[in-house]
Design a protein around this motif. Structure first.
Motif, mmCIF file in Angstrom:
data_model
loop_
_atom_site.group_PDB
_atom_site.id
_atom_site.type_symbol
_atom_site.label_atom_id
_atom_site.label_comp_id
_atom_site.label_asym_id
_atom_site.label_seq_id
_atom_site.Cartn_x
_atom_site.Cartn_y
_atom_site.Cartn_z
ATOM 1 N N UNK A 377 0.810 -1.206 0.000
ATOM 2 C CA UNK A 377 0.000 0.000 0.000
ATOM 3 C C UNK A 377 0.845 1.257 0.000
ATOM 4 N N UNK A 378 1.920 1.227 0.753
ATOM 5 C CA UNK A 378 2.729 2.439 0.835
ATOM 6 C C UNK A 378 3.757 2.545 -0.287
ATOM 7 N N UNK A 379 3.704 1.576 -1.181
ATOM 8 C CA UNK A 379 4.609 1.659 -2.324
ATOM 9 C C UNK A 379 6.072 1.428 -1.970
ATOM 10 N N UNK A 380 6.326 0.799 -0.800
ATOM 11 C CA UNK A 380 7.716 0.535 -0.439
ATOM 12 C C UNK A 380 8.128 -0.877 -0.865
ATOM 13 N N UNK A 381 7.331 -1.475 -1.731
ATOM 14 C CA UNK A 381 7.669 -2.820 -2.187
ATOM 15 C C UNK A 381 8.729 -2.715 -3.267
ATOM 16 N N UNK A 382 9.761 -3.511 -3.119
ATOM 17 C CA UNK A 382 10.800 -3.533 -4.132
ATOM 18 C C UNK A 382 10.387 -4.582 -5.153
ATOM 19 N N UNK A 383 10.509 -4.259 -6.425
ATOM 20 C CA UNK A 383 10.192 -5.252 -7.429
ATOM 21 C C UNK A 383 11.314 -6.280 -7.435
ATOM 22 N N UNK A 384 10.909 -7.528 -7.293
ATOM 23 C CA UNK A 384 11.924 -8.553 -7.092
ATOM 24 C C UNK A 384 12.895 -8.731 -8.225
ATOM 25 N N UNK A 385 12.370 -8.620 -9.422
ATOM 26 C CA UNK A 385 13.256 -8.754 -10.563
ATOM 27 C C UNK A 385 14.336 -7.681 -10.483
ATOM 28 N N UNK A 386 13.943 -6.478 -10.080
ATOM 29 C CA UNK A 386 14.911 -5.386 -9.947
ATOM 30 C C UNK A 386 15.929 -5.710 -8.873
ATOM 31 N N UNK A 387 15.430 -6.263 -7.775
ATOM 32 C CA UNK A 387 16.331 -6.583 -6.672
ATOM 33 C C UNK A 387 17.371 -7.614 -7.096
ATOM 34 N N UNK A 388 16.909 -8.655 -7.794
ATOM 35 C CA UNK A 388 17.841 -9.700 -8.216
ATOM 36 C C UNK A 388 18.831 -9.133 -9.241
ATOM 37 N N UNK A 389 18.317 -8.331 -10.159
ATOM 38 C CA UNK A 389 19.219 -7.760 -11.146
ATOM 39 C C UNK A 389 20.222 -6.813 -10.513
ATOM 40 N N UNK A 390 19.776 -6.096 -9.522
ATOM 41 C CA UNK A 390 20.720 -5.207 -8.847
ATOM 42 C C UNK A 390 21.830 -6.013 -8.170
ATOM 43 N N UNK A 391 21.440 -7.130 -7.562
ATOM 44 C CA UNK A 391 22.444 -7.967 -6.907
ATOM 45 C C UNK A 391 23.468 -8.458 -7.930
#
Ligand code: ARG
Length: 566
Positions: A377-391
Motif C-alpha cells: 500500500x505504501x509503495x515501499x515494495x521492491x520489485x523482485x526482478x529489480x532486486x535480483x538484477x541489482x544484486x
C-alpha cells in the motif's frame, strides 16, 4: 559408512546391559573438541539406573570394551564420557567415500516416504513480493535436501488465483481494458486496474454489484469471465517465471486455490456431519475456543468459501493424491494462526490420523529493508526482478575490481549475485526477521554466499595447479589437527542434512557450509598444498578436493550455483 555414534552406543549398551536404541540419541558432539569427538552425558541414565552420573560414568568406563581402531581413547569428565575417534579410521572413511571421483553417496533414509511442500505460492495479478521469494528459497532448499535423502518429494505451487478480487479485475478490464497494455507490463498494469476499480466500487454501489456478479459467473464457468481470468493467470505466471528462471523453484503441481475451490462442498458436508459447524452472524464457523483460538471461518455470510475452507479441501485432496507422510507449508509467521486453526479443524474431516499428524507449518520471519517493513500500500515494495538484477550488477562490479580479466563475467556475476540473495535468506534461523543490506550480503569475506563460492573456487584453482594427483592417498598425512577438523566436518555432512529435515531448518546446512569454508581457510593458511614431497602434496590435494565437493553439493542443495572461477 561406519557410524561412530552407533559403535559408541552399542558398547555402552553392552557395558550396562541396556537397550541401545535409546542410547544412540543420547550421544552428542561436544562443542569444544578437547572434550572429545563424541560425548555421552550419563545424567540421561541417572533416573533409570537410580545412580549418580559420576557413578554411572565410572561403571561404564570400567566395563566398556572398545575397538581401538574405531575409538582411540575414552575419558571420564564429571559425569560425561568423552570419546576420541581413531584418526586413521576417519581419514580412511573419507578417502574411500571420495574414491574414484564418485560423488559422496546419497542415502535412502527417506525411502518410501512422501513429502509435499507447499511453497512460493504467489498471488495472481499481484506482485511477487520478497516474502514469496523467501518462501521459494526455503521451500526449494528443503525440496532438494529431502530428495537427496531419498524421500519422494512433490513441490506444490498453490497459486493464489481465486477470490472476489477477480470479479473486480474482470469488471475493470471490461471498462478500461483498452487503455492498458497488460501484455507488456502485466503486474503493474493489472495492479493499476485493480486500484482504479476498487476506488470506483467505493463510490458506486452498482459497480460493486457488477463485480460480485462477475465472480459468481466465474464460479459458474461463464466463458467470457473464465477467458479473462485465464489471461490474468497466464500473464502473471509469465512474470513469475522470470523470477523462477533466476532463483530456481521446482514444482510438480501448479494447482492453485481456483483448482481446489470446487472441492469445498465436500468439506462443508464433512464438517456438517461432524456436528461442529456453527452459524454465527450468517457465517459458518468452527468454534475453537477450547483450543484458545478464535473461530475458524469456513463460509462467509455472503455464501462464498474462505481461504481456510480451501486449505481444508486442499488437505483432503493432497492426502488422496499424494498419500503424504509430511505436508509442509512455507509461509511467513503472519499465517501462524491461520494454519493452527486449519490443522485443528482438519481433525474433524475423518481422515487417517497420519494425515493430520503430518501437517506442519514452517513459518519464517519478515524481510526488512534498512528503512523498515515493505508494504504494497505504501509503495515501499521492491520489485523482485529489480532486486535480483541489482544484486547481479553489484556482484559484477566487485568481480570487475577483483578480477578484470575473468572470462564469462556475466555468468559468474549471475551466480554470485543470486547466490548472495539466496544465502542471505537461509543464513539464520528462518523465524528471525532478516535485514536486507547489500554490503553485508555481497561481502566476499563475511559469512555469505560469495564467501562459500570463493572458497570453492580457491579449491578448484589449487587442484588445477597441482596437476595430476595420485589416487593413492597416504592416510598418515591426514592426521594433523587442521586436516582432521575438515574430515570430521565432511563425515558429518549427512547427519547435518538429517538435522535440517528434523527441524525443517535449512540454516543448519548454511551454517555448516560456513564452518567447512572456515576450516579450510585455517588449513590453507597454515599448510602449503603444493609442496615437493609427493605424498604430502597428494594428501593435501585430496583434502582440498573433498572440501570443494562438499561445498558444491551443499551449496547446490541450498539452490546456489557455483562458478568455476571468480
Ligand atoms: N498465496 C498465499 C499468500 O501469498 C500463500 C498460500 C500459502 N499456502 C496455503 N496452502 N495456504 O499469502
Amino acid at each position: 559408512m561406519l557410524d561412530f555414534k552407533k559403535e559408541i552406543s552399542k558398547s555402552i549398551a553392552n557395558a550396562l546391559k541396556l537397550n541401545n536404541a535409546d542410547l544412540y540419541s543420547f550421544v552428542e558432539v561436544p562443542k569444544d573438541s578437547t572434550n572429545g569427538d563424541y560425548a555421552f552425558p550419563c545424567f540421561k541414565l541417572a533416573k533409570e539406573l537410580k545412580k549418580s552420573p559420576m557413578i554411572i560414568a565410572n561403571e561404564i568406563m570400567e566395563k566398556i570394551q572398545l575397538d581401538n581402531e574405531i575409538i582411540e581413547k575414552v575419558e571420564v569428565v564429571s559425569g560425561y564420557l568423552n570419546f576420541f575417534i581413531n584418526k586413521l579410521t576417519l581419514a580412511k572413511i573419507i578417502v574411500d567415500e571420495f574414491s574414484e571421483n564418485k560423488e559422496i553417496e546419497k542415502c535412502d533414509i527417506g525411502k518410501g516416504k512422501n513429502i509435499v511442500i507447499d511453497y512460493s505460492h504467489p498471488n495472481i495479478a499481484k506482485p511477487f513480493h520478497i516474502g514469496h521469494l523467501r518462501s521459494t528459497v526455503i521451500g526449494q532448499a528443503l525440496y532438494n535436501i529431502y530428495k537427496y535423502l531419498g524421500y519422494n518429494v512433490k513441490g506444490l505451487n498453490y497459486l493464489g488465483d481465486y477470490g472476489t478480487q477477480f470479479g473486480k479485475m474482470i469488471e475493470g478490464y471490461k471498462l478500461w481494458g483498452k487503455e492498458y497494455d497488460i501484455e507488456k507490463d502485466p503486474i503493474n498494469q493489472m495492479m493499476d486496474i485493480y486500484v482504479r476499480i476498487n476506488n470506483l466500487c467505493k463510490e458506486d454501489e452498482s459497480v460493486l454489484e457488477n463485480c460480485r456478479n462477475n465472480f459468481k459467473k466465474l464460479e459458474d464457468r461463464d466463458p467470457y469471465c473464465v477467458e479473462l481470468w485465464e489471461k490474468f493467470r497466464e500473464l502473471s505466471l509469465k512474470e513469475f517465471h522470470k523470477i523462477y528462471d533466476i532463483i530456481g523453484g521446482k514444482f510438480d503441481s501448479w494447482d492453485g486455490e481456483a483448482y481446489i475451490a470446487p472441492k469445498v462442498p465436500e468439506i462443508m458436508d464433512l464438517l456438517e456431519k461432524s456436528g461442529e459447524l456453527k452459524e454465527s452472524e450468517g457465517a459458518k464457523i468452527i468454534d475453537l475456543e477450547e483450543k484458545n483460538m478464535p473461530p475458524c471461518m469456513i463460509e462467509k455470510s455472503n455464501g462464498s468459501s474462505t481461504y481456510a475452507a480451501r486449505d481444508l479441501a486442499a488437505i483432503l485432496y493432497r492426502a488422496r493424491t499424494y498419500d503424504y507422510d509430511k505436508a509442509l507449508y512455507i509461509t511467513s509467521y503472519e499465517q501462524v494462526l491461520h494454519f493452527k486453526q486449519v490443522f485443528e479443524t482438519a481433525k474433524l474431516l475423518g481422515m487417517q490420523e497420519k494425515y493430520v499428524n503430518g501437517l506442519e507449518h514452517v513459518p519464517f520471519g519478515m524481510v526488512l529493508l534498512p528503512t523498515g517493513k515493505m508494504s504494497t500500500r505504501e509503495g515501499t515494495v521492491v520489485k523482485l526482478e529489480d532486486l535480483l538484477n541489482e544484486s547481479i550488477q553489484r556482484a559484477k562490479k566487485v568481480i570487475e575490481e577483483k578480477n578484470p580479466d575473468l572470462e564469462n563475467k556475466e555468468e559468474v556475476a549471475r551466480k554470485v549475485g543470486v547466490g548472495a540473495v539466496i544465502f542471505n535468506d537461509l543464513a539464520n534461523n528462518r523465524i528471525k526477521d532478516e535485514i536486507f543490506d547489500w554490503d553485508s550480503i555481497l561481502n566476499f569475506q563475511g559469512e555469505t554466499g560469495p564467501y562459500i563460492q570463493y572458497t570453492y573456487v580457491r579449491t578448484k584453482s589449487i587442484i588445477e595447479k597441482a596437476g595430476e594427483n595420485s589416487k593413492n592417498i597416504d592416510l598418515e598425512f591426514l592426521l594433523d589437527e587442521d586436516s582432521q577438523n575438515i574430515l570430521k566436518l565432511i563425515y558429518n555432512f549427512k547427519n547435518i542434512l538429517i538435522q535440517v529435515t528434523e527441524k525443517n531448518e535449512p540454516s543448519i546446512l548454511s551454517r555448516y557450509l560456513i564452518d567447512v569454508a572456515k576450516a579450510y581457510s585455517v588449513f590453507y593458511n597454515s599448510n602449503k598444498v603444493i609442496v615437493e614431497d609427493e605424498k604430502v602434496k597428494n594428501a593435501r590435494v585430496f583434502l582440498t578436493y573433498a572440501t570443494g565437493e562438499i561445498l558444491k553439493i551443499g551449496a547446490n542443495l541450498l539452490g546456489i550455483q557455483m562458478p568455476d572461477k571468480m
